[in-house]
Design an enzyme around this catalytic site. Structure first.
Site, mmCIF file in Angstrom:
data_model
loop_
_atom_site.group_PDB
_atom_site.id
_atom_site.type_symbol
_atom_site.label_atom_id
_atom_site.label_comp_id
_atom_site.label_asym_id
_atom_site.label_seq_id
_atom_site.Cartn_x
_atom_site.Cartn_y
_atom_site.Cartn_z
ATOM 1 N N CYS A 184 32.231 -0.232 -7.094
ATOM 2 C CA CYS A 184 32.639 -1.016 -5.914
ATOM 3 C C CYS A 184 31.730 -0.670 -4.741
ATOM 4 O O CYS A 184 32.082 -0.880 -3.590
ATOM 5 C CB CYS A 184 34.104 -0.776 -5.587
ATOM 6 N N SER A 236 42.145 12.981 -9.371
ATOM 7 C CA SER A 236 42.147 14.275 -8.680
ATOM 8 C C SER A 236 43.240 14.348 -7.623
ATOM 9 O O SER A 236 43.476 15.409 -7.049
ATOM 10 C CB SER A 236 40.778 14.524 -8.040
ATOM 11 N N ASP A 292 36.748 3.651 -13.146
ATOM 12 C CA ASP A 292 36.842 2.872 -11.897
ATOM 13 C C ASP A 292 36.767 3.828 -10.708
ATOM 14 O O ASP A 292 37.760 4.056 -10.015
ATOM 15 C CB ASP A 292 38.154 2.064 -11.871
HETATM 16 N N1 SAH Z 1 41.684 2.038 -10.805
HETATM 17 C C1 SAH Z 1 42.555 2.173 -9.666
HETATM 18 C C2 SAH Z 1 41.797 2.390 -8.369
HETATM 19 C C3 SAH Z 1 40.881 3.598 -8.371
HETATM 20 S S1 SAH Z 1 40.539 4.187 -6.776
HETATM 21 C C4 SAH Z 1 43.466 0.952 -9.598
HETATM 22 O O1 SAH Z 1 43.264 -0.020 -10.343
HETATM 23 O O2 SAH Z 1 44.404 0.966 -8.801
HETATM 24 C C5 SAH Z 1 39.681 5.635 -7.058
HETATM 25 C C6 SAH Z 1 40.546 6.843 -7.396
HETATM 26 O O3 SAH Z 1 39.631 7.888 -7.728
HETATM 27 C C7 SAH Z 1 41.443 7.390 -6.321
HETATM 28 O O4 SAH Z 1 42.754 7.463 -6.801
HETATM 29 C C8 SAH Z 1 40.935 8.826 -6.040
HETATM 30 O O5 SAH Z 1 41.980 9.765 -5.853
HETATM 31 C C9 SAH Z 1 40.217 9.137 -7.325
HETATM 32 N N2 SAH Z 1 39.094 10.081 -7.270
HETATM 33 C C10 SAH Z 1 38.074 10.126 -6.382
HETATM 34 N N3 SAH Z 1 37.168 11.053 -6.743
HETATM 35 C C11 SAH Z 1 37.621 11.608 -7.902
HETATM 36 C C12 SAH Z 1 37.128 12.597 -8.796
HETATM 37 N N4 SAH Z 1 35.956 13.193 -8.568
HETATM 38 N N5 SAH Z 1 37.857 12.897 -9.885
HETATM 39 C C13 SAH Z 1 39.040 12.293 -10.112
HETATM 40 N N6 SAH Z 1 39.543 11.324 -9.332
HETATM 41 C C14 SAH Z 1 38.850 10.992 -8.228
#
Ligand code: SAH
Length: 396
Positions: A340, A250, A300
């Site tokens: 997490c 997002s 994730d």
């Molecule tokens: N997998 C990544 C880390 C994920 S961190 C890695 O290995 O580096 C979580 C991510 O989820 C963030 O980038 C945040 O912008 C996104 N996020 C949080 N809520 C969200 C939602 N409802 N829909 C889409 N993305 C979201």
């Protein structure tokens, strides 16, 4: 030095080497002590248990620095602890040679409130307790000496500092930042790290090994990476031979970095990458309407349950995305799903994922159980340090 006298029976947790002394475990504080000062910790019978950092604003009223009554807390103490942490990483075969890794993981490395991550020549330091704050200079000196880094950047802007009565503190505190974007190489993939503005200290180092495994599992598969951030999983999937990767997040800025990261890796076939800026909860439903299917899906998400108090609402959110994930898999497909959230334990997480498979109408089995890498150890005395859990499930 002030003396902290434990309430009757409260020495048991200290004897098991748990570093936290809660406000309710303190019978009295004899002498004056400012936030972060070292106090001697005694049982009600006057036995010295070791030394701790005092934090009057926090429910965790003191954090043990040392359980050895003979050890003093001084510059030498921090130099030794920092050097030991750094040395442990240097001798691990999966960590030696990585240019992005965690050097100090708080309580589990015997340094409560101290996080240090290395990105090439830059070490990012995050201090989250009054005691750690007090010894900033000693910790920085220890890091510079143990690593030979050219820059230490402080990212002490985590919300938990408020609980300790500490203000945010960020910026260069030693040396100089190298010119231009900071780029690390993770198992053959180049990634930009924004230490000033990125999440955590700039990057999710805890998922390094899981990204690599996902890459290996991606050969010949179509991949969907949900909550992709800067595309760590996506690029490992492409490197591992994925036929295509759809990445969803997002955050517009995260997706921009993600696309720059792809460009930093000309060895990867960029025509196989597809991006969507969207809410994952909605995007998963749209993909179903579009009748898209995938061979491997990564979920994730951010921390839905920072503490046990949020567990119920978080459980519904995890269940929602996992049901949708299972439904979008081709036969034989793989769902790699993470939490997490400290407030959701492994057992509960596994129950949620199992319930999701039932609701999605699929039969699945766990083929890997995952956690954070060896640079994020979990002290046996501090099991609450275990926050990241992952399940890799394969459907029929
Ligand atoms: N997998 C990544 C880390 C994920 S961190 C890695 O290995 O580096 C979580 C991510 O989820 C963030 O980038 C945040 O912008 C996104 N996020 C949080 N809520 C969200 C939602 N409802 N829909 C889409 N993305 C979201």
């Amino acid at each position: 030095m002030a003396e902290l006298i434990l309430a009757p029976g409260k020495e048991r947790s200290v004897m098991r080497r748990h570093p936290w002394i809660f406000a309710g475990s303190v019978a009295k504080l004899a002498g004056r002590s400012k936030p972060g000062d070292t106090v001697e910790v005694f049982t009600e019978h006057g036995k010295l248990m070791g030394r701790a950092a005092f934090s009057p604003a926090s429910q965790i009223r003191a954090r043990m620095w040392s359980f050895d009554p003979a050890e003093s807390i001084d510059h030498g103490f921090f130099k030794r602890r920092v050097a030991t942490s750094v040395a442990r990483r240097a001798t691990h075969p999966h960590l030696a040679g990585q240019d992005g890794l965690r050097l100090i993981h708080g309580e589990s490395d015997g340094l409560p409130g101290v996080i240090a991550d290395r990105y090439g020549q830059v070490v990012v330091l995050q201090l989250t307790s009054a005691g750690a704050e007090k010894w900033r200079d000693a910790i920085v000196a220890g890091l510079v000496q143990a690593t030979g880094c050219t820059c230490v950047y402080e990212r002490s802007d985590s919300d938990v500092r408020k609980l300790e009565g500490l203000e945010p503190c960020t910026g260069v505190i030693f040396g100089e930042m190298p010119e231009g974007p900071l780029v690390i190489s993770e198992n053959g993939v180049r990634m930009e790290v924004d230490v000033a503005g990125g999440h955590k200290t700039g990057f999710y180092l805890d998922q390094r090994d899981n990204r690599f495994l996902t890459g290996q599992l991606s050969a010949g598969r179509s991949v969907l990476n949900c909550f992709c951030y800067t595309a760590g999983f996506s690029l490992q999937a492409l490197a591992g031979g994925a036929t295509g990767v759809l990445s969803i997040d997002s955050s517009g800025p995260a997706l921009e970095t993600a696309q720059r990261n792809l460009a930093l890796n000309p060895q990867l076939d960029a025509s196989r990458a597809e991006w969507r800026e969207a809410d994952v909860f909605e995007a998963l439903r749209s993909l179903r309407t579009e009748e898209r299917k995938f061979d491997l899906i990564i979920l994730d998400p951010p921390k839905f349950a920072p503490s046990a108090a949020h567990a119920q609402r978080a459980a519904r959110a995890y269940k929602d995305i996992n049901i949708l994930g299972f439904r979008l898999l081709n036969p034989g497909g793989i769902l790699t799903t993470y939490s997490c959230s400290g407030g959701i334990g492994l057992e509960l997480f596994q129950q949620i994922v199992a319930g999701s498979a039932v609701d999605a109408g699929v039969d699945a089995r766990i083929i890997h159980r995952l956690g954070a890498g060896p640079d994020h150890p979990v002290g046996l005395a501090v099991p609450e340090g275990e926050y990241l859990k992952g399940l890799v499930c394969q459907v029929d």
